[in-house]
Motif scaffolding. Structure first.
Motif, PDB file in Angstrom:
ATOM      1  N   SER A  83       0.944  -1.178   0.013  1.00 49.63           N
ATOM      2  CA  SER A  83      -0.009  -0.097  -0.261  1.00 49.63           C
ATOM      3  C   SER A  83       0.820   1.295   0.250  1.00 49.63           C
ATOM      4  O   SER A  83       1.897   1.173   0.265  1.00 49.63           O
ATOM      5  CB  SER A  83      -0.894   0.172   1.096  1.00 49.63           C
ATOM      6  N   TRP A  84       0.278   2.255  -0.335  1.00 55.30           N
ATOM      7  CA  TRP A  84       1.061   3.667  -0.212  1.00 55.30           C
ATOM      8  C   TRP A  84      -0.066   4.733  -0.380  1.00 55.30           C
ATOM      9  O   TRP A  84      -1.359   4.779  -0.648  1.00 55.30           O
ATOM     10  CB  TRP A  84       1.954   3.719  -1.358  1.00 55.30           C
ATOM     11  N   GLN A  85       0.398   6.025   0.227  1.00 54.28           N
ATOM     12  CA  GLN A  85      -0.410   7.136   0.223  1.00 54.28           C
ATOM     13  C   GLN A  85       0.346   8.392   0.202  1.00 54.28           C
ATOM     14  O   GLN A  85       1.736   8.248   0.719  1.00 54.28           O
ATOM     15  CB  GLN A  85      -1.348   6.989   1.449  1.00 54.28           C
ATOM     16  N   GLY A  86      -0.112   9.514  -0.228  1.00 55.33           N
ATOM     17  CA  GLY A  86       0.717  10.746  -0.285  1.00 55.33           C
ATOM     18  C   GLY A  86       0.295  11.874   0.648  1.00 55.33           C
ATOM     19  O   GLY A  86       0.510  12.989   0.430  1.00 55.33           O
ATOM     20  N   ASN A  87      -0.318  11.525   1.887  1.00 57.34           N
ATOM     21  CA  ASN A  87      -0.695  12.322   2.696  1.00 57.34           C
ATOM     22  C   ASN A  87       0.453  12.846   3.415  1.00 57.34           C
ATOM     23  O   ASN A  87       1.250  11.923   4.219  1.00 57.34           O
ATOM     24  CB  ASN A  87      -1.998  12.079   3.441  1.00 57.34           C
ATOM     25  N   PRO A  88       1.084  14.113   3.414  1.00 56.70           N
ATOM     26  CA  PRO A  88       2.258  14.451   4.296  1.00 56.70           C
ATOM     27  C   PRO A  88       2.014  14.351   5.751  1.00 56.70           C
ATOM     28  O   PRO A  88       3.106  14.376   6.474  1.00 56.70           O
ATOM     29  CB  PRO A  88       2.630  15.841   3.644  1.00 56.70           C
ATOM     30  N   GLU A  89       0.730  14.402   6.121  1.00 52.78           N
ATOM     31  CA  GLU A  89       0.414  14.244   7.743  1.00 52.78           C
ATOM     32  C   GLU A  89       0.265  12.807   8.045  1.00 52.78           C
ATOM     33  O   GLU A  89       0.170  12.784   9.351  1.00 52.78           O
ATOM     34  CB  GLU A  89      -0.502  15.165   7.916  1.00 52.78           C
TER      35      GLU A  89
END
Length: 255
Positions: free
Chosen positions: A156-162
């Motif tokens: 999995s991956w995600q681009g939310n910087p928080e």
């Protein structure tokens, strides 16, 4: 740091999702640049794309398999706001020949007003600087593509910087995770988060093996060359140069 939903999608939803993607691809006639066109969790939006200098984030509204909900709206608004894009809903309905888009034209409705959205009409000649969220998402893509080239299977991956970690992959002995940080030129190296130990503890039930990835990005006209003067802004849709030297193994829990 907080957790995102990681539930898998049903075969029926996947069929509906593919129909939505095909419709947008046909409407764009080759001009659509996909940002999210996969079903790997977590999903703040179901699909997203860039057209010209505008970004569009959408959730499907298919009563039988994926009715639009308040939680969908909150997640969709978060990513659209973070990337300075448009939050849209795409209603679909099941017919004897399969899923079809239930709104005219591109099939998109503005989430706030429920009015039809025509993406080409929103494209302008204005140069728009990439937001921190856009840049983080791009950096995660850089790391992800390098791992795939090395033969690693992504989980999995995600681009939310928080949100940390940024991605998970299958290592030699099981799951491993990566925290990605990105900087804009003239900075050349990003720093690991100060709360690394907390992140290790939160991930420990799945894996204590974590990595750090530093990604630096410059405009194509800069190419990390100080002789070219003041750094150029990172304009959305324009060329960029990346400095990424691979993963660094981070300290495990208890070390």
């Amino acid at each position: 740091m907080y957790e995102l939903p990681m539930s898998k999608v049903s075969p029926e939803f996947a069929e509906c999702w593919r129909a939505a993607g095909r419709h947008l691809q046909q409407q764009g006639q080759g001009a659509v640049s996909w940002l999210r066109a996969h079903l790997h969790p977590p999903m703040l939006e179901h699909l997203s794309f860039r057209l010209g200098n505008q970004l569009f984030f959408l959730c499907l509204d298919a009563e039988e398999v994926s009715p639009f909900s308040a939680s969908n709206a909150k997640a969709l608004q978060a990513v659209a706001n973070g990337c300075r894009g448009h939050a849209c809903i795409m209603p679909l309905k099941k017919t004897p020949v399969g899923w079809v888009v239930a709104a005219p034209g591109w099939g998109l409705l503005d989430m706030a007003t429920n009015r039809p959205v025509d993406p080409p009409a929103l494209v302008t000649e204005e140069q728009i600087e990439m937001s921190d969220w856009e840049l983080q998402d791009f950096a995660v893509q850089v790391v992800r593509e390098k791992l795939e080239k090395e033969g690693r299977r992504l989980m999995s991956w995600q681009g939310n910087p928080e949100v940390d970690p940024s991605l998970w992959f299958v290592g030699d002995q099981g799951p491993e995770w990566v925290i990605v940080r990105v900087v804009r030129y003239p900075a050349k190296n990003a720093s690991p988060p100060a709360n690394w130990a907390q992140i290790v503890e939160s991930c420990a039930r799945v894996s204590k093996i974590g990595h750090f990835a530093s990604v630096a990005v410059a405009a194509a006209d800069d190419s990390f060359n100080p002789a070219k003067g003041s750094p150029m802004p990172l304009w959305r849709g324009h060329g960029m140069v990346v400095r990424y030297e691979g993963l660094t193994l981070g300290p495990s829990a208890g070390h």
